[in-house]
Design an enzyme around this catalytic site. Sequence first.
Site, short mmCIF file in Angstrom:
data_model
loop_
_atom_site.label_atom_id
_atom_site.label_comp_id
_atom_site.label_asym_id
_atom_site.label_seq_id
_atom_site.Cartn_x
_atom_site.Cartn_y
_atom_site.Cartn_z
N LYS A 1 -1.39 3.65 -1.29
CA LYS A 1 -1.35 4.29 -2.60
C LYS A 1 -2.57 3.92 -3.45
O LYS A 1 -2.87 4.59 -4.43
CB LYS A 1 -0.08 3.88 -3.34
CG LYS A 1 1.19 4.52 -2.79
CD LYS A 1 1.26 5.99 -3.09
CE LYS A 1 2.61 6.57 -2.65
NZ LYS A 1 2.69 8.01 -2.94
N LYS B 1 -8.36 -8.39 -6.21
CA LYS B 1 -8.16 -7.55 -7.40
C LYS B 1 -8.87 -8.10 -8.63
O LYS B 1 -9.41 -7.35 -9.43
CB LYS B 1 -6.66 -7.37 -7.67
CG LYS B 1 -5.98 -6.50 -6.62
CD LYS B 1 -4.56 -6.11 -7.03
CE LYS B 1 -3.95 -5.17 -6.00
NZ LYS B 1 -2.60 -4.74 -6.38
N LYS C 1 -6.49 1.54 5.88
CA LYS C 1 -5.05 1.70 5.98
C LYS C 1 -4.56 2.71 4.94
O LYS C 1 -5.06 2.74 3.81
CB LYS C 1 -4.36 0.34 5.76
CG LYS C 1 -2.88 0.34 6.02
CD LYS C 1 -2.31 -1.07 5.93
CE LYS C 1 -2.23 -1.55 4.51
NZ LYS C 1 -1.42 -2.78 4.38
#
Length: 334
Positions: free
Chosen positions: A200, A114, A197
């Site tokens: 969200k 991230k 996968k």
Amino acid sequence: MSKARALSGIQPTSGSFHLGNYLGAVRQWVELQDSHDTYYCVVDLHSLTSGVDPVKLRESTLASVAQLIALGIDPEKSTLFIQSHVHAHNQLGWVMECLTGFGEASRMTQFKDKSAKSGSDRTVVGLFTYPMLMAADILLYQPQYVPVGEDQRQHIELARDLAIRFNSSYKDIFKVPEGYILKAGAKIYDLQDPTSKMSKSAESASGLIELLDSSTANTKKIKSATTDAGREVKFDSANKPGISNLLTIHSALSGRSIAELEVEFDGKGYGDFKGAVAEVVTSHLDPIRERTNELLQDKGELTRLLKIGAEKAAAVADETVRLAYDALGLIPRG
């Protein structure tokens, strides 16, 4: 003989869980209730690392609790609670931060990924210390098992390392937990990008089957799911990832084997198959959505259940913090 304790948590990232959350984790949490002393937590503090809308966070946290109950988590069998309701999480989180090396924390995959995408100036410190709070979430309750997916193994290893480090440096306080890696076979992929996968964090919601979406919305998403140019309904994850994903979904919800489904849809083509998948999904999710909405209509009852869960959780967590503080030489308030 007392049951072995198991603990896991889920973030209230939005108003609805998706099918991957359910089939990949929560359904197995439900199964564990009869064989283990289970603690399940909605980890709302972890949501703060990505910035929040306060109104939406409150709504999604309650919706997460309601969905867990609707999916089969029984507050009379399991200790179900919200992370921020138990202050010991923050207290032990700081202790875990003080045991973790900077380089060790820097190597955690989630932070690396991230921060690489966002840049260091836009990456909050909470994302860096997230794994230490997660270690505290686990160690507070002295669980033997932590049911997680394979992608969370690194976090479990850190919790184990920190427990061993504390025990050897100060006093034998923490049970060293084992990762209870959830069974394979129900890993659900994005409908539009079946090599990724279901998550969200996907760029588009069109690939997500959301538990609280209407039957119409989920049927439309399934019928628009990406497939290959052929017509054969056959499981081949390398060459036919879209069809393989839909076969996995059908099998996981219907209880029928993939081999049996391949035989049934031999020669019928993708249209018929997608229609059947949509029917299985909607018939399974409709009562879950209805039960969730019913629970959300009575927020007083949800609040009552959460208060009971928080009190049960705090009784265990506060004692763990007391023992850890004492081992560290911190003077009790008296």
